[in-house]
Design an enzyme around this catalytic site. Structure first.
Site, PDB file in Angstrom:
ATOM      1  N   GLU A 115      35.626  31.891  19.091  1.00  0.00           N
ATOM      2  CA  GLU A 115      37.074  31.713  18.919  1.00  0.00           C
ATOM      3  C   GLU A 115      37.414  30.227  19.065  1.00  0.00           C
ATOM      4  O   GLU A 115      38.250  29.814  19.873  1.00  0.00           O
ATOM      5  CB  GLU A 115      37.853  32.557  19.927  1.00  0.00           C
ATOM      6  CG  GLU A 115      37.520  34.032  19.914  1.00  0.00           C
ATOM      7  CD  GLU A 115      37.923  34.741  18.617  1.00  0.00           C
ATOM      8  OE1 GLU A 115      38.558  34.107  17.744  1.00  0.00           O
ATOM      9  OE2 GLU A 115      37.574  35.925  18.466  1.00  0.00           O
ATOM     10  N   ASP A 245      75.147  28.159   9.881  1.00  0.00           N
ATOM     11  CA  ASP A 245      73.900  27.726  10.508  1.00  0.00           C
ATOM     12  C   ASP A 245      73.970  26.222  10.715  1.00  0.00           C
ATOM     13  O   ASP A 245      74.113  25.457   9.764  1.00  0.00           O
ATOM     14  CB  ASP A 245      72.712  28.098   9.613  1.00  0.00           C
ATOM     15  CG  ASP A 245      71.381  27.659  10.217  1.00  0.00           C
ATOM     16  OD1 ASP A 245      71.338  27.453  11.436  1.00  0.00           O
ATOM     17  OD2 ASP A 245      70.414  27.523   9.456  1.00  0.00           O
TER      18      ASP A 245
END
Length: 293
Positions: A115, A245
Protein backbone atom coordinates in the site's frame (compact mmCIF):
# COMPACT_ATOMS: atom_id res chain seq x y z
CA UNK A 1 15.55 -14.73 -9.43
CA UNK A 2 17.91 -13.52 -12.17
CA UNK A 3 18.03 -10.13 -10.43
CA UNK A 4 17.42 -8.14 -13.59
CA UNK A 5 16.14 -5.21 -11.54
CA UNK A 6 16.64 -3.88 -8.03
CA UNK A 7 13.20 -2.25 -7.81
CA UNK A 8 9.90 -3.88 -8.80
CA UNK A 9 7.15 -1.27 -9.01
CA UNK A 10 3.86 -3.17 -9.23
CA UNK A 11 0.52 -1.41 -9.40
CA UNK A 12 -2.96 -2.12 -10.66
CA UNK A 13 -6.61 -2.51 -9.76
CA UNK A 14 -8.40 -4.73 -7.31
CA UNK A 15 -7.65 -8.42 -7.62
CA UNK A 16 -4.48 -8.05 -9.66
CA UNK A 17 -2.76 -10.57 -7.32
CA UNK A 18 0.26 -8.39 -6.57
CA UNK A 19 0.31 -9.44 -2.90
CA UNK A 20 0.19 -13.13 -3.83
CA UNK A 21 3.09 -12.73 -6.22
CA UNK A 22 5.29 -10.57 -3.97
CA UNK A 23 4.79 -12.70 -0.86
CA UNK A 24 5.70 -15.83 -2.84
CA UNK A 25 8.75 -14.14 -4.39
CA UNK A 26 9.84 -12.95 -0.95
CA UNK A 27 9.77 -16.49 0.47
CA UNK A 28 11.62 -17.84 -2.59
CA UNK A 29 14.38 -15.23 -2.20
CA UNK A 30 14.91 -15.99 1.48
CA UNK A 31 15.18 -19.72 0.77
CA UNK A 32 17.41 -19.27 -2.29
CA UNK A 33 19.95 -16.82 -0.87
CA UNK A 34 21.45 -17.54 2.60
CA UNK A 35 22.38 -13.87 3.07
CA UNK A 36 18.86 -12.56 2.40
CA UNK A 37 16.65 -11.31 5.22
CA UNK A 38 13.43 -9.45 4.44
CA UNK A 39 11.48 -6.51 5.81
CA UNK A 40 7.80 -6.01 5.00
CA UNK A 41 6.43 -2.52 5.63
CA UNK A 42 3.16 -0.68 5.79
CA UNK A 43 2.41 2.89 6.79
CA UNK A 44 0.82 1.89 10.11
CA UNK A 45 2.06 -0.92 12.31
CA UNK A 46 -1.45 -1.80 13.51
CA UNK A 47 -2.33 -3.01 9.98
CA UNK A 48 0.52 -5.53 9.69
CA UNK A 49 -0.87 -8.62 11.40
CA UNK A 50 -4.10 -8.97 9.44
CA UNK A 51 -2.60 -8.06 6.06
CA UNK A 52 1.03 -8.64 5.04
CA UNK A 53 1.87 -11.01 7.92
CA UNK A 54 -1.03 -13.30 7.04
CA UNK A 55 -0.17 -12.92 3.36
CA UNK A 56 3.38 -14.23 3.85
CA UNK A 57 2.06 -17.09 6.01
CA UNK A 58 -0.33 -17.91 3.15
CA UNK A 59 2.57 -17.91 0.66
CA UNK A 60 4.58 -20.36 2.76
CA UNK A 61 1.60 -22.67 2.98
CA UNK A 62 0.85 -22.38 -0.74
CA UNK A 63 4.46 -23.25 -1.57
CA UNK A 64 4.52 -26.19 0.84
CA UNK A 65 7.29 -24.59 2.92
CA UNK A 66 5.49 -23.97 6.22
CA UNK A 67 7.37 -26.76 8.11
CA UNK A 68 10.65 -24.97 7.37
CA UNK A 69 9.61 -21.71 9.03
CA UNK A 70 8.71 -20.59 12.53
CA UNK A 71 6.14 -17.81 12.93
CA UNK A 72 6.16 -15.37 15.85
CA UNK A 73 3.91 -12.48 16.77
CA UNK A 74 5.98 -10.84 19.51
CA UNK A 75 8.12 -9.64 17.92
CA UNK A 76 6.28 -10.09 14.64
CA UNK A 77 8.63 -12.10 12.46
CA UNK A 78 9.07 -15.36 10.56
CA UNK A 79 12.29 -17.35 10.93
CA UNK A 80 13.78 -19.74 8.35
CA UNK A 81 14.74 -22.61 10.62
CA UNK A 82 17.70 -24.04 8.71
CA UNK A 83 19.68 -20.76 8.67
CA UNK A 84 18.04 -18.35 11.10
CA UNK A 85 17.20 -15.84 8.35
CA UNK A 86 14.28 -13.61 9.29
CA UNK A 87 11.30 -11.95 7.66
CA UNK A 88 10.34 -8.99 9.85
CA UNK A 89 7.32 -6.69 9.73
CA UNK A 90 7.46 -2.98 10.52
CA UNK A 91 5.26 0.09 10.38
CA UNK A 92 6.58 3.40 9.07
CA UNK A 93 4.89 5.15 12.01
CA UNK A 94 7.74 3.90 14.25
CA UNK A 95 10.99 5.02 12.54
CA UNK A 96 13.20 3.92 15.47
CA UNK A 97 12.29 0.26 14.94
CA UNK A 98 13.24 0.54 11.28
CA UNK A 99 16.60 2.18 12.02
CA UNK A 100 17.49 -0.29 14.75
CA UNK A 101 17.05 -3.54 12.79
CA UNK A 102 19.96 -5.98 12.99
CA UNK A 103 20.27 -9.47 11.57
CA UNK A 104 22.51 -12.19 12.99
CA UNK A 105 23.15 -13.69 9.59
CA UNK A 106 23.20 -11.72 6.36
CA UNK A 107 21.47 -8.40 5.82
CA UNK A 108 18.12 -6.95 4.75
CA UNK A 109 18.26 -7.80 1.06
CA UNK A 110 14.50 -7.88 0.40
CA UNK A 111 12.04 -5.06 1.11
CA UNK A 112 8.33 -4.77 0.44
CA UNK A 113 6.37 -1.51 0.65
CA UNK A 114 2.71 -2.61 0.69
CA UNK A 115 0.00 0.00 0.00
CA UNK A 116 2.75 2.38 -1.07
CA UNK A 117 0.35 5.27 -1.70
CA UNK A 118 -0.34 5.47 2.05
CA UNK A 119 3.28 6.37 2.87
CA UNK A 120 4.24 10.01 3.45
CA UNK A 121 5.83 10.62 0.05
CA UNK A 122 8.90 9.40 -1.78
CA UNK A 123 11.20 11.20 0.68
CA UNK A 124 9.90 9.00 3.50
CA UNK A 125 10.42 5.89 1.36
CA UNK A 126 14.00 6.90 0.54
CA UNK A 127 14.69 7.53 4.22
CA UNK A 128 13.51 4.00 5.08
CA UNK A 129 15.63 2.49 2.31
CA UNK A 130 18.69 4.37 3.58
CA UNK A 131 18.13 2.74 6.98
CA UNK A 132 17.68 -0.76 5.54
CA UNK A 133 20.42 -0.88 2.90
CA UNK A 134 23.51 -0.30 5.00
CA UNK A 135 25.41 -3.41 3.96
CA UNK A 136 25.44 -5.90 1.13
CA UNK A 137 25.33 -5.46 -2.63
CA UNK A 138 22.23 -7.29 -3.86
CA UNK A 139 18.74 -5.97 -3.11
CA UNK A 140 15.20 -6.71 -4.21
CA UNK A 141 12.73 -3.93 -3.34
CA UNK A 142 9.03 -4.42 -4.09
CA UNK A 143 6.42 -1.67 -4.20
CA UNK A 144 2.72 -2.49 -4.45
CA UNK A 145 -0.38 -0.29 -4.45
CA UNK A 146 -3.65 0.57 -6.11
CA UNK A 147 -3.07 3.92 -7.86
CA UNK A 148 -4.92 6.96 -6.49
CA UNK A 149 -7.39 8.47 -8.92
CA UNK A 150 -5.59 11.79 -9.37
CA UNK A 151 -2.55 11.98 -11.63
CA UNK A 152 -0.91 14.47 -9.26
CA UNK A 153 -0.70 12.05 -6.34
CA UNK A 154 2.97 11.65 -5.37
CA UNK A 155 2.95 7.93 -6.07
CA UNK A 156 1.59 8.42 -9.62
CA UNK A 157 4.16 11.12 -10.33
CA UNK A 158 6.94 8.87 -9.01
CA UNK A 159 5.69 5.96 -11.12
CA UNK A 160 6.29 8.00 -14.28
CA UNK A 161 9.80 8.80 -13.09
CA UNK A 162 10.51 5.15 -12.35
CA UNK A 163 9.78 4.15 -15.94
CA UNK A 164 12.96 5.97 -16.94
CA UNK A 165 15.21 4.09 -14.53
CA UNK A 166 17.13 1.08 -15.81
CA UNK A 167 17.17 -0.54 -12.36
CA UNK A 168 13.37 -0.50 -12.03
CA UNK A 169 10.69 -2.77 -13.47
CA UNK A 170 7.30 -1.03 -13.67
CA UNK A 171 4.33 -3.30 -14.28
CA UNK A 172 0.61 -2.58 -14.22
CA UNK A 173 -1.81 -5.50 -14.16
CA UNK A 174 -5.45 -6.15 -13.38
CA UNK A 175 -7.90 -8.90 -12.50
CA UNK A 176 -8.25 -9.56 -16.24
CA UNK A 177 -4.68 -10.91 -16.28
CA UNK A 178 -5.52 -13.28 -13.44
CA UNK A 179 -8.75 -14.40 -15.10
CA UNK A 180 -6.89 -15.09 -18.36
CA UNK A 181 -4.27 -17.30 -16.72
CA UNK A 182 -6.29 -18.86 -13.86
CA UNK A 183 -10.04 -18.38 -14.38
CA UNK A 184 -10.96 -19.77 -10.95
CA UNK A 185 -8.31 -17.92 -8.94
CA UNK A 186 -10.42 -14.91 -7.94
CA UNK A 187 -13.79 -16.65 -7.81
CA UNK A 188 -16.98 -16.01 -9.73
CA UNK A 189 -18.53 -13.44 -7.30
CA UNK A 190 -15.47 -11.15 -7.58
CA UNK A 191 -15.52 -11.25 -11.37
CA UNK A 192 -19.28 -10.75 -11.42
CA UNK A 193 -19.03 -7.57 -9.32
CA UNK A 194 -16.23 -6.24 -11.51
CA UNK A 195 -18.20 -6.85 -14.69
CA UNK A 196 -21.31 -5.28 -13.17
CA UNK A 197 -19.37 -2.06 -12.48
CA UNK A 198 -17.88 -2.23 -15.96
CA UNK A 199 -21.38 -2.20 -17.40
CA UNK A 200 -22.85 0.51 -15.19
CA UNK A 201 -19.90 2.88 -14.63
CA UNK A 202 -16.97 2.23 -16.94
CA UNK A 203 -14.93 5.14 -15.59
CA UNK A 204 -15.11 3.82 -12.03
CA UNK A 205 -14.34 0.32 -13.34
CA UNK A 206 -11.20 1.52 -15.11
CA UNK A 207 -9.89 3.06 -11.90
CA UNK A 208 -10.97 0.46 -9.33
CA UNK A 209 -10.37 -2.72 -11.34
CA UNK A 210 -7.86 -1.78 -14.05
CA UNK A 211 -5.79 0.56 -11.89
CA UNK A 212 -5.89 3.39 -14.43
CA UNK A 213 -5.39 6.98 -13.29
CA UNK A 214 -8.66 8.55 -14.41
CA UNK A 215 -8.65 11.95 -12.65
CA UNK A 216 -6.74 15.19 -13.07
CA UNK A 217 -6.91 16.21 -9.42
CA UNK A 218 -9.06 19.29 -9.98
CA UNK A 219 -12.53 17.81 -10.44
CA UNK A 220 -14.92 17.77 -7.49
CA UNK A 221 -17.50 15.79 -9.48
CA UNK A 222 -16.36 13.47 -12.25
CA UNK A 223 -19.73 12.52 -13.70
CA UNK A 224 -20.89 15.89 -15.09
CA UNK A 225 -22.28 16.08 -18.63
CA UNK A 226 -22.74 19.54 -20.16
CA UNK A 227 -25.91 19.98 -22.22
CA UNK A 228 -28.09 22.95 -23.17
CA UNK A 229 -31.58 22.64 -21.67
CA UNK A 230 -34.55 23.95 -23.59
CA UNK A 231 -37.05 26.27 -21.90
CA UNK A 232 -39.75 23.66 -22.44
CA UNK A 233 -37.75 21.05 -20.56
CA UNK A 234 -36.98 23.44 -17.72
CA UNK A 235 -40.67 24.30 -17.35
CA UNK A 236 -41.34 20.59 -16.89
CA UNK A 237 -39.14 20.29 -13.79
CA UNK A 238 -41.14 19.44 -10.69
CA UNK A 239 -38.42 20.05 -8.10
CA UNK A 240 -36.57 23.35 -8.54
CA UNK A 241 -34.30 24.98 -5.96
CA UNK A 242 -32.59 28.38 -6.13
CA UNK A 243 -29.49 29.43 -4.21
CA UNK A 244 -26.36 31.53 -4.03
CA UNK A 245 -22.84 30.10 -3.89
CA UNK A 246 -20.03 32.32 -2.61
CA UNK A 247 -16.38 31.65 -3.41
CA UNK A 248 -16.65 30.42 -6.98
CA UNK A 249 -13.28 31.25 -8.56
CA UNK A 250 -14.17 33.45 -11.59
CA UNK A 251 -17.10 35.11 -9.81
CA UNK A 252 -17.35 35.47 -6.00
CA UNK A 253 -21.16 35.70 -6.18
CA UNK A 254 -22.91 32.94 -8.13
CA UNK A 255 -26.66 32.39 -8.47
CA UNK A 256 -27.66 28.81 -9.27
CA UNK A 257 -30.96 27.17 -10.13
CA UNK A 258 -31.09 23.40 -9.80
CA UNK A 259 -33.67 20.88 -10.86
CA UNK A 260 -34.01 17.19 -10.02
CA UNK A 261 -35.55 14.98 -12.69
CA UNK A 262 -36.50 11.75 -10.96
CA UNK A 263 -36.21 8.51 -12.86
CA UNK A 264 -34.01 9.96 -15.62
CA UNK A 265 -31.27 7.42 -15.08
CA UNK A 266 -31.86 3.70 -14.99
CA UNK A 267 -29.17 1.08 -14.97
CA UNK A 268 -30.04 -2.07 -16.88
CA UNK A 269 -28.66 -5.07 -15.10
CA UNK A 270 -27.29 -7.90 -17.12
CA UNK A 271 -24.92 -10.70 -16.23
CA UNK A 272 -23.74 -14.19 -16.94
CA UNK A 273 -26.50 -15.60 -14.75
CA UNK A 274 -29.23 -13.85 -16.71
CA UNK A 275 -31.04 -10.57 -16.20
CA UNK A 276 -33.62 -11.79 -13.70
CA UNK A 277 -31.17 -13.66 -11.52
CA UNK A 278 -28.76 -10.72 -11.52
CA UNK A 279 -31.53 -8.31 -10.57
CA UNK A 280 -32.58 -10.60 -7.73
CA UNK A 281 -29.00 -10.59 -6.39
CA UNK A 282 -28.34 -6.87 -6.65
CA UNK A 283 -31.71 -5.17 -6.97
CA UNK A 284 -32.75 -2.85 -9.77
CA UNK A 285 -31.15 0.60 -9.51
CA UNK A 286 -33.40 3.57 -10.26
CA UNK A 287 -31.86 6.96 -9.76
CA UNK A 288 -32.16 10.47 -11.08
CA UNK A 289 -30.20 13.18 -12.81
CA UNK A 290 -29.51 16.64 -11.45
CA UNK A 291 -29.63 19.64 -13.75
CA UNK A 292 -27.91 22.99 -13.19
CA UNK A 293 -28.93 26.07 -15.09
Amino acid sequence: MEHGHTHCWLHGGRGFTKSSFISSALVFLVVAFPFANACVMRRSSNTLRDSVYQQVVWAMEALGLSPHFKTKLSPMEIVYLSTGQRIVFRGADDPLKLKGMKFTKGYCAVGWFEELDQFDGIEAVRSILDSLRREGDDFWIFYSYNPPKTMWSWVNVECNERRRRADTLVRRSSYLDAVEVRPGWLGAPFVEEAEYLRETNVRAWRWEYLGEVTGTGGAVFDNIVEVRLTDARVRGFERVRNGVDWGWLPNPWRFVRCGWESGALRHRLRGALGQQDHARRHGTHRGGRAHLR
